[in-house]
Design a protein around this motif. Sequence first.
Motif, PDB file in Angstrom:
ATOM      1  N   ASP A 180       0.848  -1.189   0.000  1.00  0.00           N
ATOM      2  CA  ASP A 180       0.000   0.000   0.000  1.00  0.00           C
ATOM      3  C   ASP A 180       0.885   1.240   0.000  1.00  0.00           C
ATOM      4  O   ASP A 180       1.831   1.344   0.788  1.00  0.00           O
ATOM      5  CB  ASP A 180      -0.893   0.032   1.252  1.00  0.00           C
ATOM      6  N   ASP A 181       0.568   2.190  -0.865  1.00  0.00           N
ATOM      7  CA  ASP A 181       1.364   3.413  -1.001  1.00  0.00           C
ATOM      8  C   ASP A 181       0.996   4.386   0.115  1.00  0.00           C
ATOM      9  O   ASP A 181       0.113   5.232  -0.043  1.00  0.00           O
ATOM     10  CB  ASP A 181       1.108   4.030  -2.376  1.00  0.00           C
ATOM     11  N   THR A 182       1.673   4.279   1.243  1.00  0.00           N
ATOM     12  CA  THR A 182       1.336   5.088   2.420  1.00  0.00           C
ATOM     13  C   THR A 182       2.457   6.024   2.853  1.00  0.00           C
ATOM     14  O   THR A 182       2.288   6.780   3.806  1.00  0.00           O
ATOM     15  CB  THR A 182       1.002   4.166   3.616  1.00  0.00           C
ATOM     16  N   TRP A 183       3.609   5.981   2.192  1.00  0.00           N
ATOM     17  CA  TRP A 183       4.781   6.731   2.647  1.00  0.00           C
ATOM     18  C   TRP A 183       4.800   8.124   2.015  1.00  0.00           C
ATOM     19  O   TRP A 183       5.480   8.382   1.032  1.00  0.00           O
ATOM     20  CB  TRP A 183       6.052   5.955   2.311  1.00  0.00           C
ATOM     21  N   HIS A 184       4.021   9.041   2.594  1.00  0.00           N
ATOM     22  CA  HIS A 184       3.955  10.431   2.141  1.00  0.00           C
ATOM     23  C   HIS A 184       4.464  11.304   3.290  1.00  0.00           C
ATOM     24  O   HIS A 184       3.704  11.654   4.202  1.00  0.00           O
ATOM     25  CB  HIS A 184       2.520  10.798   1.762  1.00  0.00           C
ATOM     26  N   VAL A 185       5.746  11.634   3.244  1.00  0.00           N
ATOM     27  CA  VAL A 185       6.408  12.265   4.381  1.00  0.00           C
ATOM     28  C   VAL A 185       7.300  13.400   3.893  1.00  0.00           C
ATOM     29  O   VAL A 185       7.537  13.572   2.702  1.00  0.00           O
ATOM     30  CB  VAL A 185       7.251  11.234   5.163  1.00  0.00           C
ATOM     31  N   ALA A 186       7.827  14.166   4.852  1.00  0.00           N
ATOM     32  CA  ALA A 186       8.651  15.329   4.507  1.00  0.00           C
ATOM     33  C   ALA A 186      10.074  14.947   4.133  1.00  0.00           C
ATOM     34  O   ALA A 186      10.698  15.591   3.280  1.00  0.00           O
ATOM     35  CB  ALA A 186       8.683  16.302   5.693  1.00  0.00           C
ATOM     36  N   GLY A 187      10.623  13.902   4.762  1.00  0.00           N
ATOM     37  CA  GLY A 187      11.999  13.512   4.509  1.00  0.00           C
ATOM     38  C   GLY A 187      12.146  12.016   4.416  1.00  0.00           C
ATOM     39  O   GLY A 187      11.207  11.263   4.688  1.00  0.00           O
ATOM     40  N   MET A 188      13.331  11.558   4.004  1.00  0.00           N
ATOM     41  CA  MET A 188      13.583  10.125   3.773  1.00  0.00           C
ATOM     42  C   MET A 188      12.542   9.554   2.815  1.00  0.00           C
ATOM     43  O   MET A 188      12.138   8.384   2.916  1.00  0.00           O
ATOM     44  CB  MET A 188      13.574   9.342   5.099  1.00  0.00           C
ATOM     45  N   ARG A 189      12.134  10.383   1.883  1.00  0.00           N
ATOM     46  CA  ARG A 189      11.050   9.997   0.973  1.00  0.00           C
ATOM     47  C   ARG A 189      11.450   8.843   0.056  1.00  0.00           C
ATOM     48  O   ARG A 189      10.634   7.992  -0.288  1.00  0.00           O
ATOM     49  CB  ARG A 189      10.641  11.215   0.146  1.00  0.00           C
ATOM     50  N   GLY A 190      12.724   8.808  -0.326  1.00  0.00           N
ATOM     51  CA  GLY A 190      13.170   7.794  -1.263  1.00  0.00           C
ATOM     52  C   GLY A 190      13.268   6.402  -0.695  1.00  0.00           C
ATOM     53  O   GLY A 190      13.492   5.440  -1.448  1.00  0.00           O
ATOM     54  N   THR A 191      13.108   6.255   0.619  1.00  0.00           N
ATOM     55  CA  THR A 191      13.184   4.919   1.213  1.00  0.00           C
ATOM     56  C   THR A 191      11.970   4.074   0.887  1.00  0.00           C
ATOM     57  O   THR A 191      11.981   2.862   1.096  1.00  0.00           O
ATOM     58  CB  THR A 191      13.336   4.996   2.742  1.00  0.00           C
ATOM     59  N   GLY A 192      10.894   4.713   0.389  1.00  0.00           N
ATOM     60  CA  GLY A 192       9.702   3.955   0.022  1.00  0.00           C
ATOM     61  C   GLY A 192       9.156   3.122   1.154  1.00  0.00           C
ATOM     62  O   GLY A 192       8.741   1.970   0.950  1.00  0.00           O
ATOM     63  N   SER A 193       9.120   3.706   2.350  1.00  0.00           N
ATOM     64  CA  SER A 193       8.750   2.931   3.547  1.00  0.00           C
ATOM     65  C   SER A 193       7.241   2.776   3.668  1.00  0.00           C
ATOM     66  O   SER A 193       6.603   3.259   4.609  1.00  0.00           O
ATOM     67  CB  SER A 193       9.333   3.611   4.796  1.00  0.00           C
ATOM     68  N   ASN A 194       6.677   2.072   2.709  1.00  0.00           N
ATOM     69  CA  ASN A 194       5.236   1.907   2.617  1.00  0.00           C
ATOM     70  C   ASN A 194       4.724   0.806   3.542  1.00  0.00           C
ATOM     71  O   ASN A 194       5.450   0.324   4.414  1.00  0.00           O
ATOM     72  CB  ASN A 194       4.854   1.614   1.164  1.00  0.00           C
ATOM     73  N   THR A 195       3.485   0.399   3.358  1.00  0.00           N
ATOM     74  CA  THR A 195       2.853  -0.639   4.165  1.00  0.00           C
ATOM     75  C   THR A 195       2.735  -1.923   3.352  1.00  0.00           C
ATOM     76  O   THR A 195       2.221  -1.903   2.231  1.00  0.00           O
ATOM     77  CB  THR A 195       1.456  -0.185   4.625  1.00  0.00           C
ATOM     78  N   VAL A 196       3.227  -3.030   3.910  1.00  0.00           N
ATOM     79  CA  VAL A 196       3.088  -4.323   3.234  1.00  0.00           C
ATOM     80  C   VAL A 196       1.903  -5.062   3.836  1.00  0.00           C
ATOM     81  O   VAL A 196       1.639  -4.971   5.034  1.00  0.00           O
ATOM     82  CB  VAL A 196       4.372  -5.161   3.335  1.00  0.00           C
ATOM     83  N   VAL A 197       1.198  -5.798   2.970  1.00  0.00           N
ATOM     84  CA  VAL A 197      -0.063  -6.428   3.355  1.00  0.00           C
ATOM     85  C   VAL A 197      -0.039  -7.907   3.001  1.00  0.00           C
ATOM     86  O   VAL A 197       0.300  -8.284   1.873  1.00  0.00           O
ATOM     87  CB  VAL A 197      -1.252  -5.742   2.646  1.00  0.00           C
ATOM     88  N   ALA A 198      -0.399  -8.733   3.977  1.00  0.00           N
ATOM     89  CA  ALA A 198      -0.536 -10.173   3.757  1.00  0.00           C
ATOM     90  C   ALA A 198      -1.996 -10.564   3.904  1.00  0.00           C
ATOM     91  O   ALA A 198      -2.644 -10.203   4.886  1.00  0.00           O
ATOM     92  CB  ALA A 198       0.313 -10.951   4.764  1.00  0.00           C
ATOM     93  N   ASP A 199      -2.515 -11.297   2.946  1.00  0.00           N
ATOM     94  CA  ASP A 199      -3.896 -11.775   2.980  1.00  0.00           C
ATOM     95  C   ASP A 199      -3.869 -13.299   2.909  1.00  0.00           C
ATOM     96  O   ASP A 199      -3.769 -13.884   1.846  1.00  0.00           O
ATOM     97  CB  ASP A 199      -4.687 -11.189   1.815  1.00  0.00           C
ATOM     98  N   ARG A 200      -3.874 -13.916   4.090  1.00  0.00           N
ATOM     99  CA  ARG A 200      -3.847 -15.369   4.219  1.00  0.00           C
ATOM    100  C   ARG A 200      -2.668 -15.973   3.441  1.00  0.00           C
ATOM    101  O   ARG A 200      -2.836 -16.809   2.552  1.00  0.00           O
ATOM    102  CB  ARG A 200      -5.169 -15.991   3.780  1.00  0.00           C
ATOM    103  N   VAL A 201      -1.503 -15.527   3.813  1.00  0.00           N
ATOM    104  CA  VAL A 201      -0.271 -16.015   3.184  1.00  0.00           C
ATOM    105  C   VAL A 201       0.277 -17.188   3.989  1.00  0.00           C
ATOM    106  O   VAL A 201       0.422 -17.104   5.211  1.00  0.00           O
ATOM    107  CB  VAL A 201       0.775 -14.881   3.106  1.00  0.00           C
ATOM    108  N   PHE A 202       0.592 -18.262   3.293  1.00  0.00           N
ATOM    109  CA  PHE A 202       1.180 -19.423   3.958  1.00  0.00           C
ATOM    110  C   PHE A 202       2.678 -19.219   4.157  1.00  0.00           C
ATOM    111  O   PHE A 202       3.397 -18.820   3.233  1.00  0.00           O
ATOM    112  CB  PHE A 202       0.941 -20.690   3.142  1.00  0.00           C
ATOM    113  N   VAL A 203       3.141 -19.491   5.385  1.00  0.00           N
ATOM    114  CA  VAL A 203       4.561 -19.401   5.718  1.00  0.00           C
ATOM    115  C   VAL A 203       5.009 -20.767   6.237  1.00  0.00           C
ATOM    116  O   VAL A 203       4.520 -21.219   7.276  1.00  0.00           O
ATOM    117  CB  VAL A 203       4.826 -18.325   6.793  1.00  0.00           C
TER     118      VAL A 203
END
Length: 392
Positions: A180-203
């Motif tokens: 999910d594209d959630t990383w809208h910040v003033a600095g360290m923008r290039g780190t792309g620190s977005n939100t990862v989502v798992a929907d019933r993922v087998f591990v």
Amino acid sequence: MTRQLLPPTETVPSSEDLIARAEALREQLWADAPEADRTRRLTDAAVDAVTAAGLNRLMTPRRFGGYETDVRTVLDVSIQIGKGCGNSAWVNAVHNSGNFVVGMFPDQAREDVWGDNPDARTSMVLVAPSATVEPADGGLVVTGKWGFASGSLHAEWILVLAGQPDSQLLLIPLSDLTIDDTWHVAGMRGTGSNTVVADRVFVPQHRAVPYRPILDGQLPVVREDEPLYRTTLSGVLQVFLLGGMIGEASAALDFVLDKAPNRAIASSTYASQSDSVPFQVLVAEAAALIDTARLHATRAADTIDARRPLDVPTRARMRMDAAWTVQKCREAVDLLMTAHGTSAFAEFNPLQRIWRDLGVGSRHGGFGGQIPQEVYGKALLGLDPRQASYLL
């Protein structure tokens, strides 16, 4: 099957060589940094350059084609990358930290990650888990979201926390997740620190390990020929993240000093900033702050490299070292903004990007909220620092 240990003399470059490789990237990373800031992700060219230099292999076991280097080398490499682009340094630090943790996993998991790709990158999220896990045949099924996933845009794998109260670290391929594209910040923008989502993922079970032993440097699997992977994760992660901020502060100082001879000072008789005593004082103080930051970071790195395992008071001091390092970097860049003048805040000026990066990066959860100070203060007083934070 586990690979045979590769001959270090044939495959592992020296620390000096790795640092030189990082330094050689500075010009390209500096040129690409504005685009990373604008698009909120590293450029493909920057990622490819770091990968081609072998700088994603620093914490990868030698038996899988990595360099398995020491913590001080990673810090020094990160500083050099940060002089070109602090965001690239941050992402590289996260990837190397993630690979360090994978080094503690069972061999089958390590083969999954590096069996066909010694340059594989592992991102990592250690925020409080908001995930549910269900037992399944041969492993578990996880559903959840994890924010602040630095480096996830450029990684093949990610480590996330799941399960309460005894959290587990789960190793999941990014191809099994959405971002999910959630990383809208003033600095360290290039780190792309977005939100990862798992929907019933087998591990599978071999890719799920208890978190606390990893955090404390107590390997689930002990390999006598790999002592690197028997140290505290929190110390490694924090030290690695320091490099980019020291590098950016150093780059800001270089920039200000380089421009000073040809810059006048408004509303003064100085035709050159270099002739101004107040300017000289500002850059001297900034340089001293950066030196102080690097000394504290180096002490932390050398402590990890010299002592395994580390006792709680030492780990508390290292967390204080990390917080002090980023605070001094931020203070140094503030002084340099003042020294350079108001044009430092112009959008075309790289100083304002560095200023924003340091403002955000130095307030990372591992450094901010004055929790490191409380942790260290408790340790100095003979109290239990873990009353304030588990991150030691």
